[in-house]
Design an enzyme around this catalytic site. Structure first.
Site: not given
Ligand SMILES: O=c1ccn([C@@H]2O[C@H](COP(=O)(O)OP(=O)(O)O[C@H]3O[C@H](CO)[C@@H](O)[C@H](O)[C@H]3O)[C@@H](O)[C@H]2O)c(=O)[nH]1
Length: 506
Positions: A59, A162
């Site tokens: 988020h 948000d």
């Molecule tokens: O080692 C890591 C792991 C993750 N990321 C970043 O973290 C973010 C992860 O976001 P996302 O892929 O959307 O996953 P979640 O953190 O699981 O996101 C939550 O929020 C999202 C946006 O609302 C929803 O689509 C998902 O279902 C919800 O689990 C991304 O930008 C990645 O690039 C990193 O940079 N490094």
């Protein structure tokens, strides 16, 4: 009547976009005052937008990207956050300030002690146990009165929050200013009942909360999406037709990050950065699969074992950002603990044969995805990950776990067709349940279907590359996202001008 085991779904679902709620009838005012576009341009610099991102990486990061994008358009921007969360992006903000942008942070103390949390635990990704996650959500709720006071004191021209902070609509209405919030869109895809988020499937303890989110959205004037129109025009048109709400597509916002910003991805990434990139430099182009399940997903040990074996057995090299597992032996308080876990000798074996790199922790994902050695992405289908993979032109192995990730998977596999699902168990839901265990052969098959030399794989790769080009075109000057950003800012400026004029006249 019960649900059919399989259903066609055409409904609205939560995804990342911002909804702009205005308490006045903007269109009517516009017509009444008949302003020229030249006069709109004059309204620019004095606009102040305050951003309130939620404390979870999926988020927070895109919202900070959007805030910075606003600042790049000459808007005065303030981002409200807490001490530990600020560490993840304050370097980027400092760079923006150095380059002349009017952007600042408003840093609040996180009520760790009040919420019963250890100092420093301020983001959902850093909660050490499921119980701590609940405490953290409570801690975030405790910030509400403080943030409301801040809005009242600063009196911005617009609040961008948000969508989870539904109560920002009340402050915005009180102050007579527009409010921006995160939410999502539909297409016709096949999905099973069990893949629907709990919030949609049945009335749960969250229902009341969900109703509040919907109510805030119902009052919305327009939506701002972290997406681009060409990617999901059918979703967007349908949404506008059904709800009558205007949508602005500003993304993919990760494309606005500089190399330094990509490297950051939160300061936690810096430690693993050199290790990953150096290792990737030694690999052939398009030969490595990147495996990551986002910031919050947790697997059972049995599932980690299957993933580990599948990656080892497949013909492709890999980087695997391994998540924690739930400990089987709970402590005296019966609180579920989490730990890193891998099959014995697994990492040592990889070190010897050089086939894979396992990272326990945080990596600079966007930077890795753009490395030429990466040829595919095994993802949990978080919306940010989908967009980041798409912008890097990568075909995907999809493995949704919860929330709206199943919808996102369908967009990739059924609508845009640049990915293949892991397994054929359409009933799978939470991967922490053993009943949903996906076998190593199912995982390996999906990897081969995406990374291999079959015609289908080649087609998928072509489609992925084309989508990446479209995404880039959308954010460039004259592109659809670029134009939407301009038009949104004009609308906010116009709103301010009209409100001031109306106040003077009355
Ligand atoms: O080692 C890591 C792991 C993750 N990321 C970043 O973290 C973010 C992860 O976001 P996302 O892929 O959307 O996953 P979640 O953190 O699981 O996101 C939550 O929020 C999202 C946006 O609302 C929803 O689509 C998902 O279902 C919800 O689990 C991304 O930008 C990645 O690039 C990193 O940079 N490094």
């Amino acid at each position: 009547m019960g649900w059919p085991s399989k259903l066609k779904i055409l409904s609205v679902y939560p995804r990342k976009f911002l909804s702009l709620s205005l308490s006045l009838s903007f269109q009517l005012l516009l017509h009444y005052h008949n302003l020229s576009s030249a006069s709109i341009q004059d309204m620019g610099s004095q606009i102040h937008v305050m951003f309130l991102p939620y404390m979870a990486p999926g988020h927070m990061m895109p919202m900070v990207d959007i805030a910075r994008l606003f600042a790049a358009q000459g808007i005065r921007v303030t981002i409200i956050t807490t001490t530990m969360n600020a560490i993840g992006f304050k370097n980027s903000i400092e760079r923006d300030v150095e380059s002349g942008r009017n952007i600042s942070l408003e840093i609040l103390r996180f009520p760790s002690a009040e919420a019963g949390l250890p100092e420093g635990c301020e983001n959902l990704s850093s909660a050490p146990t499921p119980e701590a996650t609940i405490k953290l959500i409570h801690g975030i709720e405790l910030l509400e009165p403080q943030i409301k006071i801040l809005f009242r004191e600063r009196r911005p021209d617009c609040i961008a929050s948000d969508y989870i902070f539904w109560w920002t609509i009340d402050v915005a209405t009180e102050l007579g200013i527009p409010r921006l919030a995160f939410s999502g869109l539909p297409d016709q895809v096949e999905i099973t009942r069990s893949q629907l988020p709990d919030l949609v499937k049945r009335r749960t303890e969250f229902s009341e909360f969900f109703d509040k989110l919907k109510e805030a959205e119902r009052k919305s004037f327009g939506l701002l999406m972290n997406s681009f129109y060409g990617l999901e025009s059918a979703y967007s048109d349908h949404f506008t037709k059904v709800t009558g709400i205007k949508a602005w597509h500003l993304g993919p916002v990760n494309l606005f990050r500089s190399v330094d910003d990509k490297a950051l991805g939160g300061d936690k990434a810096t430690i693993s950065e050199q290790r990953c990139l150096r290792w990737l430099d030694s690999k052939e182009p398009n030969s490595v699969l990147y495996v990551c399940f986002g910031s919050t997903a947790r697997f059972s040990k049995a599932q980690i074992l299957e993933i580990g074996n599948a990656l080892e057995d497949s013909s492709y090299s890999f980087i695997w950002v391994v998540g924690k597992v739930l400990k089987e032996d709970n402590n005296e308080d019966h609180q579920q603990q989490e730990e890193w876990w891998l099959p014995e000798g697994y990492e040592e074996k990889l070190k010897e044969n050089g086939k894979g790199l396992v990272i326990k922790g945080w990596v600079p994902q966007v930077l890795i995805l753009h490395h030429p050695a990466i040829g595919g992405f095994l993802t949990h289908c978080g919306w940010n990950s989908i967009l980041e993979g798409l912008c890097a032109g990568l075909p995907m192995v999809t493995w949704p776990i919860f929330a709206e990730q199943f919808y996102n998977e369908k967009l990739v596999t059924q609508v845009l067709k640049f990915g293949e699902p892991v397994g054929n168990k359409t009933w799978r839901v939470w991967a922490t349940e053993d009943s949903t265990l996906i076998s190593r052969s199912e995982i390996e098959n999906a990897i081969r279907r995406v990374m291999g030399d079959e015609n289908e794989a080649k087609e998928m790769r072509k489609r992925a590359r084309r989508l990446a080009e479209w995404a880039k075109m959308a954010v460039e000057e004259g592109g659809s996202s670029y134009n939407d950003m301009k038009s949104l800012i004009e609308d906010i400026r116009m709103f301010k001008r009209l409100t001031e004029k109306t106040t003077k006249e009355s």
